[in-house]
Write a protein that holds these residues in place. Structure first.
Motif: not given
Ligand SMILES: NC(=O)c1ccc[n+]([C@@H]2O[C@H](COP(=O)([O-])OP(=O)(O)OC[C@H]3O[C@@H](n4cnc5c(N)ncnc54)[C@H](OP(=O)(O)O)[C@@H]3O)[C@@H](O)[C@H]2O)c1
Length: 305
Positions: A8, A31, A34, A48, A69, A110-112
């Motif tokens: 989140a 979260w 952060r 997690v 996510a 949510v995967s990639t």
């Molecule tokens: N962004 C893209 O273009 C893209 C493309 C394809 C797939 N995805 C997938 O979509 C999802 C969201 O991506 P995003 O880009 O929005 O992510 P993001 O902005 O990089 O944020 C990552 C999130 O994961 C949390 N996180 C990290 N370590 C964690 C842990 N140990 N336990 C629980 N939460 C944890 C972070 O929490 P804190 O910040 O609070 O530590 C943050 O809320 C991911 O699964 C990613 O693989 C993203």
């Protein structure tokens, strides 16, 4: 419906919590490092990697649905520290799924698109048949850990578990989330005529609002299966940047294109991981915006960024 959303404080999760709350659902946004708060949703800390904490929070919230996510998403960081990526992306998914199973909650991972090697001629990967030519073969640690997480969820589905995997493409949208999306970085670079975007890396970028809509449908229907979730077009990063420049009223000449081979990267990048979404569109009556339109919506909220 009582939804628990991880990530989140990340780009997608932050938009998703707000969208789900606006749909009238009760939402707990989680979260890890952060803290974030939402006007119309609860929030809590959840790492997690801690299996007990996953179980306790899922029970305490009485989650009927979980959308996972949260992840270690930076490809270069995953490459440098594969153990950390394994602990968050793979073990973390297992912990949360086990908690979901005990609580009889529907689970969406949510995967990639980066599970694919990008060598399919013309891209547009369909959802693969097992043993078929389009099976995922990640070329980087991030993709490997996300694929391992998918397999945990797919094994669970094969045992009759209520779960789904939604493979997202590159996400873009408006600003405001605690973590910026790449569009903000891209527009800054175009304004200043610096940085470079690859002319030979193809994706099918998805507007964050469309992805949130799909994830809500998958969860509310307690859908199962593996679904591709991208925008409708295959574009190189360079072509996307030209559209972004157009939408922002910036001169196209400020977009600098480079070939991947000309730039040193920690994590290798697949050449073309564009996705075929026809099955998802048909199953969920889902019609994601073409980038030109998605960018217009995103930039109407991005003025001044
Ligand atoms: N962004 C893209 O273009 C893209 C493309 C394809 C797939 N995805 C997938 O979509 C999802 C969201 O991506 P995003 O880009 O929005 O992510 P993001 O902005 O990089 O944020 C990552 C999130 O994961 C949390 N996180 C990290 N370590 C964690 C842990 N140990 N336990 C629980 N939460 C944890 C972070 O929490 P804190 O910040 O609070 O530590 C943050 O809320 C991911 O699964 C990613 O693989 C993203």
């Amino acid at each position: 419906m009582r939804l628990l959303v991880t990530g989140a404080s990340g780009y997608l999760g932050w938009h998703l919590v707000r969208y789900l709350a606006a749909c009238g659902h009760q939402v707990l946004g989680c979260w890890a490092s952060r803290e974030v708060r939402f006007p119309d949703a609860e929030s809590a800390r959840l790492d997690v990697r801690d299996a007990d904490a996953c179980r306790a929070l899922v029970n305490q919230w009485r989650a009927t649905h979980i959308i996972h996510a949260g992840a270690m998403t930076k490809t270069d960081e995953c490459e440098r520290d594969p153990n950390a990526a394994q602990a968050v992306n793979v073990d973390g998914t297992r912990h949360l799924l086990e908690a979901a199973e005990r609580a009889d909650s529907h689970f969406t991972l949510v995967s990639t698109d980066l599970v694919f090697d990008g060598r399919r001629p013309g891209g547009m990967y369909p959802v693969e048949e097992q043993g078929g030519p389009d099976e995922p073969r990640p070329v980087m640690e991030y993709g490997r850990t996300k694929l391992a997480a998918e397999r945990i969820v797919r094994d669970y589905m094969a045992r009759g578990g209520a779960a789904a995997v939604v493979r997202s493409a590159l996400i873009y949208g408006p600003p405001g989330a605690p973590r910026p999306c790449f569009l903000e970085w891209l527009l800054r670079n175009i304004r200043e005529a610096r940085g470079a975007v690859f002319t030979d890396e193809y994706r099918s970028p998805v507007f964050v609002g469309d992805l949130c809509r799909l994830l809500e449908r998958v969860a509310t229907r307690r859908a199962t299966g593996l679904w591709h979730a991208s925008g409708p077009e295959r574009l190189s990063r360079y072509e996307f940047a030209l559209l972004a420049a157009d939408a922002a009223g910036l001169p196209r000449e400020r977009v600098i294109g480079r070939r991947q081979a000309d730039v040193a990267l920690d994590a290798p990048r697949p050449a073309d991981v564009s996705l075929d979404i026809s099955a998802t569109c048909a199953a969920f009556d889902w019609h994601p915006l073409p980038c030109r339109d998605g960018l217009r919506v995103a930039l109407s909220e991005l003025s001044g960024a």
